[in-house]
Structure formats: structure tokens, C-alpha cells
Design a protein around this motif. Structure first.
Motif, PDB file in Angstrom:
ATOM      1  N   ARG A 125     -26.000  49.990 -12.889  1.00 50.38           N
ATOM      2  CA  ARG A 125     -24.757  49.858 -13.660  1.00 50.38           C
ATOM      3  C   ARG A 125     -23.557  50.355 -12.855  1.00 50.38           C
ATOM      4  O   ARG A 125     -22.455  49.807 -12.965  1.00 50.38           O
ATOM      5  N   THR A 126     -23.745  51.394 -12.056  1.00 49.88           N
ATOM      6  CA  THR A 126     -22.639  51.914 -11.238  1.00 49.88           C
ATOM      7  C   THR A 126     -22.132  50.838 -10.282  1.00 49.88           C
ATOM      8  O   THR A 126     -20.920  50.610 -10.169  1.00 49.88           O
ATOM      9  N   LEU A 168     -20.351  48.051 -12.119  1.00 45.71           N
ATOM     10  CA  LEU A 168     -18.999  48.447 -12.539  1.00 45.71           C
ATOM     11  C   LEU A 168     -18.074  48.665 -11.349  1.00 45.71           C
ATOM     12  O   LEU A 168     -16.855  48.453 -11.457  1.00 45.71           O
ATOM     13  N   ALA A 169     -18.618  49.092 -10.211  1.00 44.63           N
ATOM     14  CA  ALA A 169     -17.777  49.254  -9.013  1.00 44.63           C
ATOM     15  C   ALA A 169     -17.178  47.907  -8.622  1.00 44.63           C
ATOM     16  O   ALA A 169     -16.124  47.841  -7.989  1.00 44.63           O
ATOM     17  N   ALA A 180     -16.660  50.639  -0.720  1.00 45.96           N
ATOM     18  CA  ALA A 180     -17.245  51.627  -1.636  1.00 45.96           C
ATOM     19  C   ALA A 180     -18.667  51.223  -2.030  1.00 45.96           C
ATOM     20  O   ALA A 180     -19.575  52.066  -2.076  1.00 45.96           O
ATOM     21  N   ALA A 209     -17.149  45.048 -11.186  1.00 45.04           N
ATOM     22  CA  ALA A 209     -16.545  44.456 -12.391  1.00 45.04           C
ATOM     23  C   ALA A 209     -15.356  45.254 -12.907  1.00 45.04           C
ATOM     24  O   ALA A 209     -14.495  44.701 -13.594  1.00 45.04           O
ATOM     25  N   ALA A 210     -15.293  46.555 -12.605  1.00 47.05           N
ATOM     26  CA  ALA A 210     -14.171  47.362 -13.106  1.00 47.05           C
ATOM     27  C   ALA A 210     -13.245  47.846 -11.996  1.00 47.05           C
ATOM     28  O   ALA A 210     -12.096  48.162 -12.275  1.00 47.05           O
ATOM     29  N   ASP A 211     -13.719  47.908 -10.749  1.00 49.94           N
ATOM     30  CA  ASP A 211     -12.851  48.436  -9.677  1.00 49.94           C
ATOM     31  C   ASP A 211     -12.282  47.352  -8.762  1.00 49.94           C
ATOM     32  O   ASP A 211     -11.286  47.577  -8.090  1.00 49.94           O
ATOM     33  N   PRO A 260     -10.952  43.204 -11.718  1.00 42.64           N
ATOM     34  CA  PRO A 260      -9.776  43.196 -12.620  1.00 42.64           C
ATOM     35  C   PRO A 260      -8.439  43.098 -11.888  1.00 42.64           C
ATOM     36  O   PRO A 260      -7.440  42.724 -12.495  1.00 42.64           O
TER      37      PRO A 260
END
Lengths: 210, 210
Positions: B96-97, B100-101, B142, B103-105, B108
Motif C-alpha cells: 500500500r505504501t 500510495l507513493a 522515492a 497514486a498520492a505523491d 495527483p
């Protein structure tokens, strides 16, 4: 467990709220994320977490977890009570949808590293402030629409606070600070008013930047 | 089930890959997301999904789910085989990390509505292109660091593709299209080369924008 965090970070606020809802009292270490050399201040943190971002949770097994929603899902799987997601599949999806509508559609456009970069490419300070308001406005309007269609209880996804409320609360506080009154989104305003009555939320919001 | 999607959307690509990995064949409807009035083209879609974004999945129960990661978690809970998350809690958190790294970092900061808004506030076209490359570069660097610390198998989080690989694959393809060769991130390049061998991935990547 040990939480690396910053008092102004709304992503760190989410994890603090989740820990408080679970009744987990963990050691906290402050990592400064503002200022030009904020990420250089703690070389020992960069050793542990090369990105230097917060929040990060060091588990009892010595594993460093990053990304607030991944940490919250971990906490919910490891310490199931009280649950941070509803029981029914569609309701769980709805809670995650609202959490992501904030954590992936609003917040990534607002953190210091992004607004600083806008300045570096020549965007003026007042336009950067309006940039932030724009995305908060668009994003919370979308959340309000989601609530109008799917909200069934006192909170975002039922009658107990979930991952969705955990993401909504810090974002709503920062919206007010950016000059966007919540009463333009009545469902959000009503949920946030209820969350302010819960110490796990009220005591763990993001601090102002100044 | 019915999937509302666009061929260029990397978020829609994630859901197509997840459905293919689960062996679920669903009806698809194309929703144009490019062009100045793209979101006005389908009033009946805006009726169903006021934000107009893709992907959205209409379940067999008539519930419309949005946000790609919420949809993927739903699919994984409803159709558990093959799992899209590893079994161990720390490994699930890692998958999940990484998801999200991306999909969210990263993502967007890149979609059409964001790059169009940059243009509206006066950022020049060449600076917008460099804006996109900057965040892809920072974000994939990252992810490479996360892999260097935690990767234990053939894919991001073990020896089976997970939610993390589902997010990585479309982002990696778009990085190459933006002029960023993957060989600067050797672990990512190796994982993506393996994913290209899997039809569920190879057949469901994002189409180029042009």
C-alpha cells in the motif's frame, strides 16, 4: 511503536487521530518539515527514511512504515478494535473513496514542497494562495457531493468515525485557515462539528503553519 | 459490473489491470477526459457521477464506486483470488505504501485538470512539461529507494503482482513517454520488464495522450 511526525502536517494528524481512536499511546519524534533546509535538519532521520517525509511509523518489529493511509490500514489490521472501516463491502469502499478524495485529490496539491516548487517556477505568492484555495474548494465540493449521495449516518460512512473522517478532519481545519468557511458544505460542516466533540480528533488536528 | 473509463487515464488503467488479474470481464464505457469540454460530453454520466472523473465502477448492486485504489480494495475483498495484497501485515503495508507513493505523491500532480490549471495561472507550456517530469522524477526516485530497502521478490512486494505493481506499471509507462528512461531506476525497470510479460498488465496500460 514510534511515530515520526510534524505538528503542522495534516497527513501526520491523520495517523495521530487513528492511534488515539485505537487507544494506542506511542512515542513521538518531531521532524521539522518547513523552512528551506527543514529536511536537512535530522540526518539520522534521513538515514531511516530517505524521503524525509512525515508521517512514518516504526513498528515494534523495527519496520518503518510510510504513507498515512497505508499506516492507518496497518493499524486497523493489527489492532482491529475499534474498526476504522465499516463492515459492509460497499460501505468500506465508500469510506476509502472519501479518504482518497482528500488524500489523493486535494492534499497532494498543497504541501510545502509543492507550493515552494510553484514559487520556484515563477508563480506569484498570491496565485499560490489561490491555487491552494482552488483545489480545496474543488475537492471539498466533490466530497460534499459524495456525502449527498451516500451518507447514511452521523459521520462520513455510518455511525462511527472511519478512515474517511480521519482524512476529512485535518483538511477541513486547513480549509477554514485558508479562508474557506465550512458552511458552504453543510454535510461536511455537520460531520466536522461532531468530530470536534471527540477528543481523539480535537486533540490531534494539524497546528497552523505560522 | 460496469467500468466507466478512459483509455489515456492511468487511474483507469489500474482498475483494468486489477479486473484482468482477477479474471473479471466487465462491460466498459468510454468517458472522454481530454479537451476543454470533455466533461460536458456525457450528461448522463455526470448524472451518475457528478465529478465526471474516471475510473468509476458500477457494482452489480447498483452502487457507483470511485477512486481507483478504493475500487481495487473492493475488488480484492469481494473476489479474493488471486490476492492483490501479500499476506503478512508489514508486507501489505509496504504494497500500500508504494501504491500510495505513486497514486498520492506523483499522479495527483499530473492529470489534465491540473496541468490545464497551471496554464490558466500563466505557467508556460514548457514549464508545465518540466513540472510533470520533476514530480515523476522525484516520485519514482522515492519508489526506487523504497524498493532498495524493502523489496524481497520478483515484484514490488513479493513474488506475485500486487496493488503496488498495479500502480507502478501505468506510471512507469507514462514516465517513459515523458522522456524519462526507466534505466535510471534499475529496480523499477526490472519489475516493469517482468510486468510487461503478464497479459493483464501488457494489455491494459494507459494509451498515449496524442
Amino acid at each position: 511503536m514510534k511515530l515520526f511526525q510534524d505538528k503542522i502536517s495534516s497527513a501526520a494528524s491523520r495517523v495521530r487521530i487513528a492511534l488515539a481512536l485505537k487507544g494506542l499511546d506511542v512515542e513521538r519524534e518531531a521532524i521539522g518539515i518547513l523552512g528551506p533546509d527543514a529536511l536537512n535538519r535530522k540526518p539520522e532521520y534521513l538515514q531511516l527514511n530517505p524521503q524525509g517525509l512525515v508521517p512514518a511509523l516504526l513498528t515494534d518489529e523495527g519496520v518503518l512504515l510510510t504513507q498515512s493511509l497505508a499506516i492507518i490500514e496497518y493499524l486497523d489490521e493489527r489492532y482491529p478494535e475499534p474498526p476504522l472501516l465499516p463492515g459492509k463491502l460497499e460501505d468500506r469502499a465508500f469510506a476509502r473513496t472519501v479518504a482518497l478524495a482528500i488524500a489523493a485529490d486535494i492534499h497532494p496539491l498543497l504541501p510545502p514542497r509543492v507550493t515552494a516548487h510553484l514559487g520556484m517556477i515563477g508563480v506569484k505568492a498570491e496565485d499560490i494562495a489561490e491555487w491552494s484555495r482552488h483545489w480545496i474548494r474543488v475537492g471539498l465540493t466533490a466530497v460534499e457531493e459524495l456525502l449527498a449521495r451516500r451518507q447514511t449516518g452521523q459521520y462520513v460512512a455510518g455511525d462511527a468515525p472511519s478512515m474517511a473522517d480521519i482524512c476529512l478532519f485535518p483538511q477541513a481545519i486547513n480549509a477554514e485557515r485558508a479562508g474557506l468557511p465550512l458552511d458552504q458544505w453543510p454535510r461536511i460542516a455537520a460531520v466536522v462539528a461532531r468530530l470536534r466533540e471527540i477528543p481523539a480528533f480535537a486533540d490531534n488536528g494539524p497546528a497552523p503553519r505560522s
